[in-house]
Motif scaffolding. Sequence first.
Motif, PDB file in Angstrom:
ATOM      1  N   GLU A  50       0.570  -1.261   0.141  1.00 35.69           N
ATOM      2  CA  GLU A  50       0.136   0.333   0.092  1.00 35.69           C
ATOM      3  C   GLU A  50       0.927   1.194   0.632  1.00 35.69           C
ATOM      4  N   VAL A  51       2.294   1.329   0.300  1.00 39.37           N
ATOM      5  CA  VAL A  51       3.112   2.567   0.920  1.00 39.37           C
ATOM      6  C   VAL A  51       3.081   2.675  -1.057  1.00 39.37           C
ATOM      7  N   PHE A  52       3.435   1.115  -1.701  1.00 42.80           N
ATOM      8  CA  PHE A  52       4.465   1.460  -2.641  1.00 42.80           C
ATOM      9  C   PHE A  52       3.452   1.892  -3.335  1.00 42.80           C
ATOM     10  N   TRP A  53       2.334   1.605  -3.845  1.00 46.85           N
ATOM     11  CA  TRP A  53       0.564   2.251  -4.313  1.00 46.85           C
ATOM     12  C   TRP A  53       0.230   4.200  -4.274  1.00 46.85           C
ATOM     13  N   ARG A  54       1.707   4.623  -3.189  1.00 46.17           N
ATOM     14  CA  ARG A  54       1.492   6.437  -2.617  1.00 46.17           C
ATOM     15  C   ARG A  54       3.124   6.219  -3.653  1.00 46.17           C
ATOM     16  N   SER A  55       4.286   6.084  -3.823  1.00 42.93           N
ATOM     17  CA  SER A  55       5.249   6.322  -4.555  1.00 42.93           C
ATOM     18  C   SER A  55       4.625   5.380  -6.065  1.00 42.93           C
ATOM     19  N   TYR A  56       4.129   4.961  -6.360  1.00 36.32           N
ATOM     20  CA  TYR A  56       3.776   4.099  -7.719  1.00 36.32           C
ATOM     21  C   TYR A  56       2.945   5.597  -8.668  1.00 36.32           C
ATOM     22  N   TRP A  57       2.213   5.790  -8.088  1.00 37.30           N
ATOM     23  CA  TRP A  57       0.956   6.857  -8.233  1.00 37.30           C
ATOM     24  C   TRP A  57       1.737   8.701  -8.245  1.00 37.30           C
ATOM     25  N   LYS A  58       2.822   8.659  -8.004  1.00 37.82           N
ATOM     26  CA  LYS A  58       3.173   9.737  -7.760  1.00 37.82           C
ATOM     27  C   LYS A  58       4.666   9.338  -9.279  1.00 37.82           C
ATOM     28  N   ASP A 103      -3.514  15.133  -2.835  1.00 42.08           N
ATOM     29  CA  ASP A 103      -1.829  14.708  -3.099  1.00 42.08           C
ATOM     30  C   ASP A 103      -2.623  14.470  -4.454  1.00 42.08           C
ATOM     31  N   PRO A 104      -1.619  15.541  -5.577  1.00 43.71           N
ATOM     32  CA  PRO A 104      -1.879  15.836  -6.918  1.00 43.71           C
ATOM     33  C   PRO A 104      -2.407  14.412  -7.879  1.00 43.71           C
ATOM     34  N   ALA A 105      -1.401  13.579  -6.915  1.00 45.36           N
ATOM     35  CA  ALA A 105      -1.042  12.152  -8.000  1.00 45.36           C
ATOM     36  C   ALA A 105      -2.111  10.339  -7.359  1.00 45.36           C
ATOM     37  N   SER A 106      -2.222  10.959  -5.907  1.00 44.29           N
ATOM     38  CA  SER A 106      -2.872   9.833  -5.554  1.00 44.29           C
ATOM     39  C   SER A 106      -4.289   9.949  -5.647  1.00 44.29           C
ATOM     40  N   ASN A 107      -4.695  11.381  -5.770  1.00 41.34           N
ATOM     41  CA  ASN A 107      -6.274  11.870  -5.762  1.00 41.34           C
ATOM     42  C   ASN A 107      -6.612  12.000  -7.238  1.00 41.34           C
ATOM     43  N   THR A 108      -6.079  12.039  -8.054  1.00 42.68           N
ATOM     44  CA  THR A 108      -6.074  12.032  -9.314  1.00 42.68           C
ATOM     45  C   THR A 108      -5.997  10.863 -10.586  1.00 42.68           C
ATOM     46  N   LEU A 109      -5.128  10.362  -9.690  1.00 40.72           N
ATOM     47  CA  LEU A 109      -5.096   8.825 -10.546  1.00 40.72           C
ATOM     48  C   LEU A 109      -6.315   7.640  -9.743  1.00 40.72           C
ATOM     49  N   SER A 110      -6.447   8.115  -8.517  1.00 44.52           N
ATOM     50  CA  SER A 110      -7.689   7.038  -8.417  1.00 44.52           C
ATOM     51  C   SER A 110      -8.962   7.862  -8.878  1.00 44.52           C
ATOM     52  N   TRP A 111      -9.103   8.604  -9.297  1.00 43.74           N
ATOM     53  CA  TRP A 111     -10.330   8.977  -9.503  1.00 43.74           C
ATOM     54  C   TRP A 111     -10.530   8.105 -11.334  1.00 43.74           C
ATOM     55  N   ASP A 120     -11.809  16.902  -8.282  1.00 44.20           N
ATOM     56  CA  ASP A 120     -11.510  18.320  -7.212  1.00 44.20           C
ATOM     57  C   ASP A 120     -11.919  18.826  -5.750  1.00 44.20           C
ATOM     58  N   PHE A 121     -13.102  17.921  -5.472  1.00 48.61           N
ATOM     59  CA  PHE A 121     -13.967  18.481  -4.649  1.00 48.61           C
ATOM     60  C   PHE A 121     -13.257  17.522  -3.383  1.00 48.61           C
ATOM     61  N   THR A 122     -12.645  16.231  -3.494  1.00 52.27           N
ATOM     62  CA  THR A 122     -12.601  15.565  -2.447  1.00 52.27           C
ATOM     63  C   THR A 122     -10.495  16.447  -2.747  1.00 52.27           C
ATOM     64  N   TYR A 123      -9.851  16.410  -3.520  1.00 54.78           N
ATOM     65  CA  TYR A 123      -8.810  17.195  -2.992  1.00 54.78           C
ATOM     66  C   TYR A 123      -8.413  18.597  -2.544  1.00 54.78           C
ATOM     67  N   ARG A 124      -9.643  18.619  -2.593  1.00 60.21           N
ATOM     68  CA  ARG A 124     -10.150  20.440  -2.020  1.00 60.21           C
ATOM     69  C   ARG A 124     -10.136  20.032  -0.507  1.00 60.21           C
ATOM     70  N   HIS A 125     -10.530  19.342  -0.272  1.00 60.78           N
ATOM     71  CA  HIS A 125     -10.785  18.789   1.774  1.00 60.78           C
ATOM     72  C   HIS A 125      -9.640  18.077   1.847  1.00 60.78           C
ATOM     73  N   PHE A 126      -9.082  16.856   1.377  1.00 62.00           N
ATOM     74  CA  PHE A 126      -8.195  16.258   1.537  1.00 62.00           C
ATOM     75  C   PHE A 126      -7.411  16.968   2.783  1.00 62.00           C
ATOM     76  N   MET A 127      -7.201  16.511   4.120  1.00 57.67           N
ATOM     77  CA  MET A 127      -5.698  16.662   4.817  1.00 57.67           C
ATOM     78  C   MET A 127      -4.069  16.216   3.261  1.00 57.67           C
TER      79      MET A 127
END
Length: 406
Positions: A79-87, A182-190, A172-179
């Motif tokens: 799961e940690v690598f998912w983050r680095s993969y998206w980046k 993250d440009p990569a994890s958020n956009t690419l997960s959507w 955009d809605f989740t990106y604006r509100h998530f603490m």
Amino acid sequence: MMLPPEPTREAALVRLSAFAPAMGPAYAATRNHDRGPGDRGNVSALSPHVRHRLVTEEELVIAALARHGPSSCEKFVQEVFWRSYWKGWLELRPAVWADYAGRIAHEADGLATQGGLRRAYEDAVSARTGIACFDAWARELVETGYLHNHARMWFASIWVFTLRLPWVLGADFTYRHFMDGDPASNTLSWRWVAGLHTRGKHYLARAANIAEYTGGRFDPRGELDERAGPLDEPPYGPPGMLPPASPAPEGRVALLATEDDGCVETLPLGRAGVVSLGGIICTARRSPLPVGAAAIRFADGAMNDALTRAGTHLGLVPTRLANAAAVVDWAASGGAAAVVTAYAPVGPVATMLDGLEPTLATRGIRLVRLRRAWDDAVWPHATKGFFQVKDRIPAILRTLGPLSPP
Ligand SMILES: Cc1cc2nc3c(=O)[nH]c(=O)nc-3n(C[C@H](O)[C@H](O)[C@H](O)COP(=O)(O)OP(=O)(O)OC[C@H]3O[C@@H](n4cnc5c(N)ncnc54)[C@H](O)[C@@H]3O)c2cc1C
């Protein structure tokens, strides 16, 4: 961990150590259960800290491996690598981010001019759709700045396939509100949920699955479109190359912290002499629409923590900088030959740095962007699907040598 979390490295390390025993088989068995905002004991809830690099991906992996054998914490490490993969994936395809950023400006205009779209959008973001689970997650997101991973998947899927709203507005809605926005994890997960990442393969939220993994808190039977097909958009071209990392700096430098890296004092600063320390955040630039209070609060607190720690370490009094022009004046007034900062991956900080670089150059000051070894080790492998990275995890960890905290 109870929310809201303290935006400090110390709080992250306390949580990391408390959660380490649960990173093994317990994580694999329970991580998909969303027990509600009052109980996040089955996940680390560290993503806001990792996103601001108050704690690093490497430290999460070290904590897991130190406590468990590689096979028993495999799921957590992946799961940690998912983050680095998206980046890495986005870094190799910056056009995907540029396209998203252009489209959100266009969609925000559409909200102003198209009454039907605006009403449907307002219902979704104001928790008025009548779909109880979706409305609860919309409220939770705005109030806390966090959603469980499974809820993020269900929320995005209902947005796209049941409510039939544009995916870009949802991202955009989740990106604006998530603490942890993250440009990569958020956009690419959507994009992944919509069927645009692995083209033709989308994620459909199912009522039975929601009932099971929310422990029966929600049961949206008959309310969801469980048959919709994936979205389709023209594919992007092949991945490019990573831009080369800057060489180690030398001489008098001004050290700049951003919200992309809250541990600047541990960057490979070589023989540079740090003469000034400053920090800037670009969180409000996530969107043309207002960014959520929880996200702003976390990023602001994380920057204060980063500067306090780095200031103590370097024996310097830090300066909070309001904008790029202030960065130029600050660097010049300290007599620095270079501004040194952590390499910012694709997103608002990188865009700000791209604009800053030529202005600094007019004052004879270089911009040096230092990439961490972890990013250099993982990102080049993010050329295709996650599985190419997943299969290489042991080899990647070997190339990094004995893992060590920053
Ligand atoms: C639609 C959607 C939007 C998302 N937007 C973001 C975002 O803006 N920022 C963000 O950090 N994550 C995002 N994620 C990924 C994931 O949901 C969160 O990272 C995770 O829920 C964070 O909770 P945690 O720290 O308790 O995770 P844990 O389960 O404890 O995992 C440990 C760490 O691994 C990383 N991680 C775990 N799952 C994922 C994943 N699926 N993708 C990437 N990294 C992961 C995170 O850094 C996390 O802190 C999104 C997922 C979806 C489906």
